[in-house]
Design a protein around this motif. Structure first.
Motif, PDB file in Angstrom:
ATOM      1  N   PRO A 129     -30.798  -7.587 -28.864  1.00  0.00           N
ATOM      2  CA  PRO A 129     -31.793  -8.906 -28.968  1.00  0.00           C
ATOM      3  C   PRO A 129     -31.913  -9.197 -30.708  1.00  0.00           C
ATOM      4  O   PRO A 129     -31.771 -10.505 -30.751  1.00  0.00           O
ATOM      5  CB  PRO A 129     -33.077  -8.594 -28.306  1.00  0.00           C
ATOM      6  CG  PRO A 129     -32.762  -7.431 -27.417  1.00  0.00           C
ATOM      7  CD  PRO A 129     -31.476  -6.684 -28.069  1.00  0.00           C
ATOM      8  N   LYS A 130     -32.054  -8.102 -31.334  1.00  0.00           N
ATOM      9  CA  LYS A 130     -32.234  -8.490 -32.761  1.00  0.00           C
ATOM     10  C   LYS A 130     -30.850  -9.137 -33.292  1.00  0.00           C
ATOM     11  O   LYS A 130     -31.183  -9.958 -34.155  1.00  0.00           O
ATOM     12  CB  LYS A 130     -32.413  -7.155 -33.226  1.00  0.00           C
ATOM     13  CG  LYS A 130     -32.879  -7.204 -34.802  1.00  0.00           C
ATOM     14  CD  LYS A 130     -33.138  -5.681 -35.465  1.00  0.00           C
ATOM     15  CE  LYS A 130     -32.876  -5.663 -36.824  1.00  0.00           C
ATOM     16  NZ  LYS A 130     -32.965  -4.063 -37.397  1.00  0.00           N
ATOM     17  N   GLN A 131     -29.911  -8.516 -33.069  1.00  0.00           N
ATOM     18  CA  GLN A 131     -28.639  -9.333 -33.555  1.00  0.00           C
ATOM     19  C   GLN A 131     -28.353 -10.509 -32.972  1.00  0.00           C
ATOM     20  O   GLN A 131     -27.821 -11.606 -33.724  1.00  0.00           O
ATOM     21  CB  GLN A 131     -27.577  -8.284 -33.407  1.00  0.00           C
ATOM     22  CG  GLN A 131     -27.557  -7.092 -34.160  1.00  0.00           C
ATOM     23  CD  GLN A 131     -26.329  -6.214 -33.785  1.00  0.00           C
ATOM     24  OE1 GLN A 131     -25.487  -6.566 -33.187  1.00  0.00           O
ATOM     25  NE2 GLN A 131     -26.301  -4.937 -34.434  1.00  0.00           N
ATOM     26  N   ILE A 132     -28.732 -10.861 -31.796  1.00  0.00           N
ATOM     27  CA  ILE A 132     -28.561 -12.250 -31.212  1.00  0.00           C
ATOM     28  C   ILE A 132     -29.469 -13.319 -32.060  1.00  0.00           C
ATOM     29  O   ILE A 132     -29.148 -14.253 -32.533  1.00  0.00           O
ATOM     30  CB  ILE A 132     -28.881 -12.370 -29.725  1.00  0.00           C
ATOM     31  CG1 ILE A 132     -27.868 -11.684 -28.971  1.00  0.00           C
ATOM     32  CG2 ILE A 132     -28.947 -13.910 -29.335  1.00  0.00           C
ATOM     33  CD1 ILE A 132     -28.036 -11.497 -27.361  1.00  0.00           C
ATOM     34  N   ALA A 158     -30.687 -10.381 -22.857  1.00  0.00           N
ATOM     35  CA  ALA A 158     -30.617  -9.173 -23.539  1.00  0.00           C
ATOM     36  C   ALA A 158     -32.085  -8.368 -23.480  1.00  0.00           C
ATOM     37  O   ALA A 158     -32.410  -7.216 -23.425  1.00  0.00           O
ATOM     38  CB  ALA A 158     -30.158  -9.636 -24.963  1.00  0.00           C
ATOM     39  N   GLU A 159     -33.018  -9.282 -23.771  1.00  0.00           N
ATOM     40  CA  GLU A 159     -34.352  -8.790 -23.667  1.00  0.00           C
ATOM     41  C   GLU A 159     -34.990  -8.112 -22.406  1.00  0.00           C
ATOM     42  O   GLU A 159     -35.544  -7.483 -22.328  1.00  0.00           O
ATOM     43  CB  GLU A 159     -35.399 -10.029 -24.193  1.00  0.00           C
ATOM     44  CG  GLU A 159     -35.266 -10.310 -25.355  1.00  0.00           C
ATOM     45  CD  GLU A 159     -36.003 -11.604 -26.121  1.00  0.00           C
ATOM     46  OE1 GLU A 159     -36.584 -12.061 -24.976  1.00  0.00           O
ATOM     47  OE2 GLU A 159     -36.553 -11.631 -27.161  1.00  0.00           O
ATOM     48  N   GLU A 160     -34.431  -8.955 -21.186  1.00  0.00           N
ATOM     49  CA  GLU A 160     -34.558  -8.449 -19.884  1.00  0.00           C
ATOM     50  C   GLU A 160     -34.075  -7.078 -19.799  1.00  0.00           C
ATOM     51  O   GLU A 160     -34.638  -6.198 -19.314  1.00  0.00           O
ATOM     52  CB  GLU A 160     -34.100  -9.288 -19.078  1.00  0.00           C
ATOM     53  CG  GLU A 160     -35.221 -10.828 -18.788  1.00  0.00           C
ATOM     54  CD  GLU A 160     -34.671 -11.619 -17.589  1.00  0.00           C
ATOM     55  OE1 GLU A 160     -33.660 -11.375 -17.066  1.00  0.00           O
ATOM     56  OE2 GLU A 160     -35.104 -12.763 -17.780  1.00  0.00           O
ATOM     57  N   GLN A 161     -32.696  -7.085 -20.355  1.00  0.00           N
ATOM     58  CA  GLN A 161     -32.041  -5.668 -19.931  1.00  0.00           C
ATOM     59  C   GLN A 161     -32.708  -4.457 -20.941  1.00  0.00           C
ATOM     60  O   GLN A 161     -32.973  -3.380 -20.319  1.00  0.00           O
ATOM     61  CB  GLN A 161     -30.578  -5.797 -20.485  1.00  0.00           C
ATOM     62  CG  GLN A 161     -29.879  -6.331 -19.530  1.00  0.00           C
ATOM     63  CD  GLN A 161     -28.389  -6.456 -19.855  1.00  0.00           C
ATOM     64  OE1 GLN A 161     -27.948  -6.217 -21.170  1.00  0.00           O
ATOM     65  NE2 GLN A 161     -27.303  -6.816 -19.051  1.00  0.00           N
TER      66      GLN A 161
END
Length: 170
Positions: A28-31, A143-146
């Motif tokens: 999530p950070k890289q997205i 991504a945050e959900e995962q």
């Protein structure tokens, strides 16, 4: 000697679990960094009227690594290569993606974006950048959900897998 081997095995599987959890946290950070990079690219192209090479250099100076590496290497390779912009974009994606925590969804979005980069006028380019950002927003939510669902579980699973293997060997 068995205990030392068991301890090494336990440490290795635990480390593997923590490494996988780190990748889940980094995605999530890289997205978000990629979204910021596209927003900066949009500003440079639309308002700064910068060519793609120059805009990517400016993006690389304004965003954190590892995304900065991608845009810096892309601009450098564009200067040196006689290949088309999309071919260079594709090469950079292929070499950068294994080094990042980004997934296949983000890779496909960036490939599609690369096909339109530099092909349209300012308003058309802005539409394609906004479209890529909206797709990345969807990937960010996933991504945050995962990360929320699996991060703690993967850490525990690494440790427990090591413990299971040790018990099976003893």
């Amino acid at each position: 000697m068995k205990w030392i081997g068991a301890l090494i095995l336990l440490c290795a599987t635990t480390w593997g679990g923590f490494e996988f959890a780190r990748r889940l946290t980094e995605r999530p950070k890289q997205i978000r960094q990629l979204k910021n990079a596209l927003q900066v690219l949009e500003a440079e192209i639309l308002y700064g009227h910068s060519p793609v090479i120059e805009a990517c250099e400016k993006v690389a100076r304004q965003i954190p690594e590892p995304m900065a590496w991608f845009f810096y290497e892309f601009s450098e390779q564009l200067k040196e290569s006689s290949a088309s912009l999309y071919d260079v974009w594709e090469q950079r994606i292929q070499s950068f993606w294994p080094l990042s925590a980004l997934g296949e969804g983000e890779k496909e979005i960036m490939k599609q974006f690369g096909q339109t980069l530099g092909q349209h006028d300012f308003t058309g380019q802005q539409k394609h950048i906004r479209l890529a950002i909206s797709h990345l927003e969807r990937e960010l939510k996933e991504a945050e959900e995962q990360q929320y669902k699996y991060s703690k579980m993967v850490k525990s699973l690494g440790f427990l897998t090591g413990l299971l293997i040790i018990l099976l060997f003893m």
